[in-house]
Each structure stands twice: as C-alpha cells, then as structure tokens.
Motif scaffolding. Sequence first.
Motif, PDB file in Angstrom:
ATOM      1  N   ALA A 158      35.613 -87.542 -66.370  1.00  0.00           N
ATOM      2  CA  ALA A 158      34.631 -86.564 -66.825  1.00  0.00           C
ATOM      3  C   ALA A 158      35.218 -85.166 -66.941  1.00  0.00           C
ATOM      4  CB  ALA A 158      33.433 -86.546 -65.870  1.00  0.00           C
ATOM      5  N   VAL A 177      27.021 -84.356 -67.205  1.00  0.00           N
ATOM      6  CA  VAL A 177      27.443 -85.249 -66.117  1.00  0.00           C
ATOM      7  C   VAL A 177      26.489 -85.094 -64.935  1.00  0.00           C
ATOM      8  CG1 VAL A 177      29.282 -85.880 -64.531  1.00  0.00           C
ATOM      9  CG2 VAL A 177      29.845 -85.069 -66.843  1.00  0.00           C
ATOM     10  N   ASP A 181      26.569 -90.166 -61.696  1.00  0.00           N
ATOM     11  CA  ASP A 181      27.526 -90.752 -62.634  1.00  0.00           C
ATOM     12  C   ASP A 181      28.932 -90.826 -62.055  1.00  0.00           C
ATOM     13  OD1 ASP A 181      25.530 -90.983 -64.574  1.00  0.00           O
ATOM     14  OD2 ASP A 181      25.973 -88.991 -65.419  1.00  0.00           O
ATOM     15  N   VAL A 182      29.236 -89.960 -61.084  1.00  0.00           N
ATOM     16  CA  VAL A 182      30.611 -89.861 -60.583  1.00  0.00           C
ATOM     17  C   VAL A 182      30.682 -90.064 -59.070  1.00  0.00           C
ATOM     18  CG1 VAL A 182      31.426 -88.389 -62.462  1.00  0.00           C
ATOM     19  CG2 VAL A 182      30.375 -87.357 -60.434  1.00  0.00           C
TER      20      VAL A 182
END
Length: 295
Positions: A158, A177, A181-182
């Motif tokens: 990202a 983002v 998501d991470v």
Amino acid sequence: MRELVILGTASQVPTRSRNHNGYFLRWEREGILFDPGEGTQRQMIHAGVSASRITRICLTHVHGDHCFGLPGVLSRMVLDGVEHPVHLHYPVSGEEVVRSLVSLATPGLDLHLHPHGVEGPIAAGIEVQPLRHRIEAYGYRVTEPDGRSFLPDRLAAAGIGGPDVGRLQREGRLGDVRLEDVSVHRPGRRFAFIMDTALCDGAFVLADGADLLVTESTFSDDDAALADQYLHLTAGQAGSLARAGRAGTLVLTHFSSRYDDVGELAAQARLSAGRATVVAASDLDRLPFPRRARG
C-alpha cells in the motif's frame, strides 16, 4: 512491563520452604497483589517487591491463608509513605473479616474498599467469576484491550511506512487504505487467577484464552477424594482447565504440605494440560509474561 512474582505457594499450612499465599502481578502501571497470606510482607522484601508498587489488592476469599497478611502489607505501605489510592477487592460476604483486618493496620492509607457479589467487571480490564469453595470465592481475570497487528507485506504494497503507520493506526484510514486492510485483529493478553475451588463454570470462563493461568493444585490426582471433600483442585483438574481454555502457560501453586515433591503434581498436570507449558511454582519465582497464548 508485565511480570508475576510468586511470594508464597503453600496452602493451609506453611512449610520450611513454602510461605502462605501471595502473588504480585506487575501489569504496566498497575501493581496487583493477590491473596496476601501470613508473612507476605516479609516475602515481598525477599522478592524485591516494594510496597509502594501496589495499586490494587484482590482477595479470592477470606480464609486465613489468603488474607491474614493484609494488615501487615497495609501498614508497610503507610510506613513507606504511599500516597496514591489503593483499591481492595473482595467478596461481599467477607465484609466483616476484611474490615476487621483493615482495622488492625496502621491508619493513613488512601484505601478504597470494593466488595463484589456477582460475576463481571469490577474495574477497568478486571473481571471476576464465582468459584465453588466452602465459602464464597471469586477468581480474577486481567485483560488488556484488543488491538491490531500490522502486516508488513500489506503495508509495503500500500506504500505506507514511517510516521504514516502511526497515523493510520490513530485515524483508522489513510486515503483509500483502511486499517483493517493492512492489519489483523490481535486479542489482548489475559491473566487469570484461580484459587480455592472445585471444577466449576467460573473457573473455565476465567481460563479461556489465558496467556498466563495461575491456579491452585492442592492435591495429587491420587488424592481426588480429598479434593472433592474440601472443594479443591487436583493437579490433573488444573491441567484440564488449561487445556479447555487453550492457555499458554499454566502455573501451579497452593500445594498441600503432604507433598514433598511437587514435580509429581506438575507431571500429572502435563498429562491433561494440552499444549500449555506447565510450571510448578516455588516461592520467590519471577515469571515474565508470555507474549501470546498458544493457539
């Protein structure tokens, strides 16, 4: 910092090598003293635990081997000039005993009494569950808030790094983002403290997901009849709590004076503890907090 200091490991009768109960949990800014039995003040000196570090005292019940050290500890805190508030948690049915013990201590401590009589939260991050003993008893669980663990490969994909990682954590979103998501959900670490009890629903609730599970192991499996009679746990039953809760480390304590070699009790617990690491506690042990319970 999180660390458990074992101050005493005997049950009803102390021995030459085992003091009455006492357990000090360093939990970041909190210092929680559990079940200070007779002689706890002296054990704290041997263990290098300063009375000024105590912010809470938690009693599972008011049998003497779990609370007769309370006046001495409170008096020492006054002598050491402790000025911060100290919170004392205990079963409501023990009100008369607790107030009598407190009355014996040197006055001058900012002490707050918190009796409880039902399951559930009693302070931020601390809850109780009822146990099954000859008098009203409760076990304790201390839990840190859940969080999230970042996935380095997803952050890199990202294009997020440096201070932006902290910003994403604080705000929950950075551009397109999202935090989820991470990262992945990270359950908060859990400490559970279970003393005098037979197997019961409350004990299993407390043990669930515990990274560090401290539980009585008063009797050998060979003396299960005595455990049933006095409403205590055998080593194998302690192990079954750890297995059912998928605990990371099981710490056995509260040993009957009839056993010279508690290694035998640890061996019995290991047979039923699943993947948990089993430790037979000794007085003055210092146990660092495990990073994560086993899955």
